[in-house]
Every structure is written in C-alpha cells, then in structure tokens.
Design an enzyme around this catalytic site. Structure first.
Site, mmCIF file in Angstrom:
data_model
loop_
_atom_site.group_PDB
_atom_site.id
_atom_site.type_symbol
_atom_site.label_atom_id
_atom_site.label_comp_id
_atom_site.label_asym_id
_atom_site.label_seq_id
_atom_site.Cartn_x
_atom_site.Cartn_y
_atom_site.Cartn_z
ATOM 1 N N GLY A 176 14.080 35.873 -1.306
ATOM 2 C CA GLY A 176 13.073 36.359 -0.375
ATOM 3 C C GLY A 176 13.659 36.896 0.915
ATOM 4 C CD GLU A 193 17.392 47.811 -4.597
ATOM 5 O OE1 GLU A 193 16.994 46.770 -5.154
ATOM 6 O OE2 GLU A 193 17.333 48.001 -3.369
ATOM 7 C CG ASP A 202 14.000 44.049 1.288
ATOM 8 O OD1 ASP A 202 13.315 43.675 2.249
ATOM 9 O OD2 ASP A 202 13.860 43.609 0.132
#
Length: 342
Positions: A112, A148, A160
């Site tokens: 997380g 990604e 992120d």
C-alpha cells in the site's frame, strides 16, 4: 560502470483512487501524498556475453535471457524485464545490450506504499543515468506509467509514479489524455514534525493484489454506479481539503478530512475493507487514534493512524499486540535519484 538508483515510497494521504481511469478522464482526479525515507532500489551494470540477467534480490527471483531472443513480459520479474525492453526499444534503436539488472525494496509488494510503481521509477531512473537519457521528473514518471499500464497491462492509477519521481508533499491533478500537474507544497517545518510524531504506520501482515481492487473500482465507474461515483467525488473533495489543512497546519481539520476520505473510499468498491482492517480500526480508536485509513488501494498492506503524539506509544503497543508490525519513518523531500560507481 555500475549505476545505482533509488526512489522513495509514498503515503497516500487523500484522494487515492481518483487518479485511476476512467474516473480521472471523465471528472478529473485530485490526490494528496507525501514520500517517506523508505525506498525501492535498482542496480544496472554491464555483463559479458549476450545475455541479460534480471534479479529481484529481496525475493530471490532470477532469470537470464538471450538479448536477441524473445523476452517474456510476465512472471515475478516482469517489471525489470518491462523497463529493459521499453528502454531498448525507445532509446537504443531496439538493441538489447547485455546487462545485469537487480532490484530490492524496503517494503513488500502489496504494502500500500506504492512499492511496485516506485520500483519501476527506480528502474527507469537507473537506465536514464546509465545511458545518459535526458529525462526529467515528468518524463520519468510518464514512462514508468506507460510501461506498467500499457506495456505490462497492470491495472492501477498514476499517483505512485509521480510521487516517486518528484518526492516531497505534493498535490496532484489528473486529467484526460494523460495530462498530469504536480504541485509541490511548501510545508512548514513544525507541521511536518507534528505529522511525523502523530502518524503511526502499521503493517497488517497481509499483502494484497491492488490490481484486483482497482479493477473493481474502474468497472464501477465505467458502469455508471452512482454510489461508487459519488464516493469518488467525495474522495476528490477531501484531497482538496487535505491540501488546505496541511498548508495551514490545521491538524484537527486534517484528522477529520482523513477519516471522511477513508469512509468515502470504503464505498468505492468491495474488498477495500475487511474484518481484519475493521478490527485494527476498532483497536486503534480504543487506544487514542483520531483518524484511520489504509494507505493504497485497500484490502491489506499498511494502515495509517493519526493520534496525539502523547498517545503514540500506547497506540503502537496495542496494535503490535494484534500481531502486525509498525514502521518508523520520516518524510523526505527528494524524489528519484541515481548515481554512478566507477
């Protein structure tokens, strides 16, 4: 020549989930996050022969591939192979040089804290340094996101990569067609110190597959689920309020905003909370916590609790008695960086 790189992990303070398509494309997303002094690391070095070797040091996975052969973009080393393949294609005219690519992280996947995307940023930063590629923070973050989400087809948001590339406290805006604006915040020293003294970061001991939860969130928005959409709208509003509270040093308002954001996030999709998370939240509030939330998509990983600094030790002890672990940290201002070893 050996190149080493690192990128900082992040705490998602508010708005996480509004950076995920299709929500951010339709309505615009807002996220507040801050990076901490825990990192993902990447190492790139030359290798003799015609093979490229990929090695995740912390989990013990290693693969060697012929530079001229097919490169399978799946499996536990897909992040390492994906960055290598994309850099070779876009910047080296398709040539795949014999390299050794190694990684390790201060946090496990599914924590997380954005560990997977942060690892991709560290890898991109390492390759950029190794091949002297002219990539700034936005370019590093966008390339990591493309690898990604598009090359490897992994579900997830955008915050992120940008948090890892820029570092620090940031208020981020996400729009259609991949447009992202990162607004670095000038946080007063006393506010930063008070937050460090007030935050307890607790690992539940359960890593989770964030892609599954994020996929459910995306499907809910795509299907026009009104409850999920309204919850995501509220989450975005709480990110704006969080920015104001952090800049003004309004700690009570920050607590209320964090808790309101967590309650909204739980309504976005199933699986964000579960009996373990609910239990930890009950224990925390019985021992001095004023606000709670999961850092990341939900389902497990790290939980964040805000409390009066005087209650931090007691709160930590109560949580540790439940079987998890706590993580000491400090906020960091520096984003991804790389350096050469002759």
């Amino acid at each position: 020549m050996i190149v080493r790189a690192r990128a900082p992990l992040r705490l998602g303070l508010a708005g996480g989930g509004t950076d995920v398509s299709p929500y951010c494309d339709r309505y615009g997303g807002r996220v507040m996050n801050a990076t901490i002094d825990r990192y993902a690391y990447a190492i790139v070095s030359p290798r003799n022969g015609r093979d490229a070797c990929f090695h995740a040091l912390d989990v013990g996975h290693e693969e060697t591939h012929d530079c001229g052969g097919e490169l399978d973009g799946t499996g536990p080393l897909q992040l390492l192979k994906g960055v290598y393949a994309r850099v070779s294609r876009d910047f080296l005219h398709g040539e795949r040089p014999p390299l050794s690519v190694k990684t390790f992280s201060d946090a496990p996947p599914g924590s997380g804290l954005g560990s997977s995307s942060t690892m991709v940023v560290a890898l991109v930063q390492a390759f950029a340094e190794y091949f002297s590629l002219p990539l700034g923070e936005y370019e590093v973050a966008q390339l990591a996101y493309d690898i990604e989400r598009n090359d490897l087809r992994l579900a997830g948001g955008k915050q992120d990569q940008y948090a890892a590339a820029f570092g620090g406290f940031n208020f981020m805006e996400f729009y259609a067609e991949g447009r992202v604006i990162v607004n670095p915040l000038r946080i007063k020293d006393w506010v930063r110190a008070e937050l460090e003294a007030s935050l307890v970061l607790y690992f539940t001991g359960v890593s989770r597959a964030s892609a599954e939860i994020i996929d459910r969130q995306s499907r809910n928005i795509d299907a026009g689920d009104q409850a999920a959409t309204e919850a995501t709208h509220q989450l975005k509003d709480e990110a704006i309020r969080m920015k104001e509270c952090v800049l003004k040093g309004d700690l009570r308002g920050l607590e209320a905003t964090m808790q309101a954001g967590w309650e909204a996030k739980k309504r976005m999709a199933s699986g964000i909370t579960n009996p373990l998370i609910d239990r930890m939240e009950q224990v925390a509030f019985a021992n001095g916590a004023r606000a709670a939330k999961v850092s990341g998509a939900g389902g497990g990983g790290f939980m964040m609790f805000l409390c009066d600094p005087e209650h931090r030790i007691g709160l930590s002890r109560a949580l540790l008695a439940e079987g998890g672990t706590t993580l000491d940290f400090h906020f960091t201002q520096q984003g991804a960086s790389a350096w050469r070893i002759a």
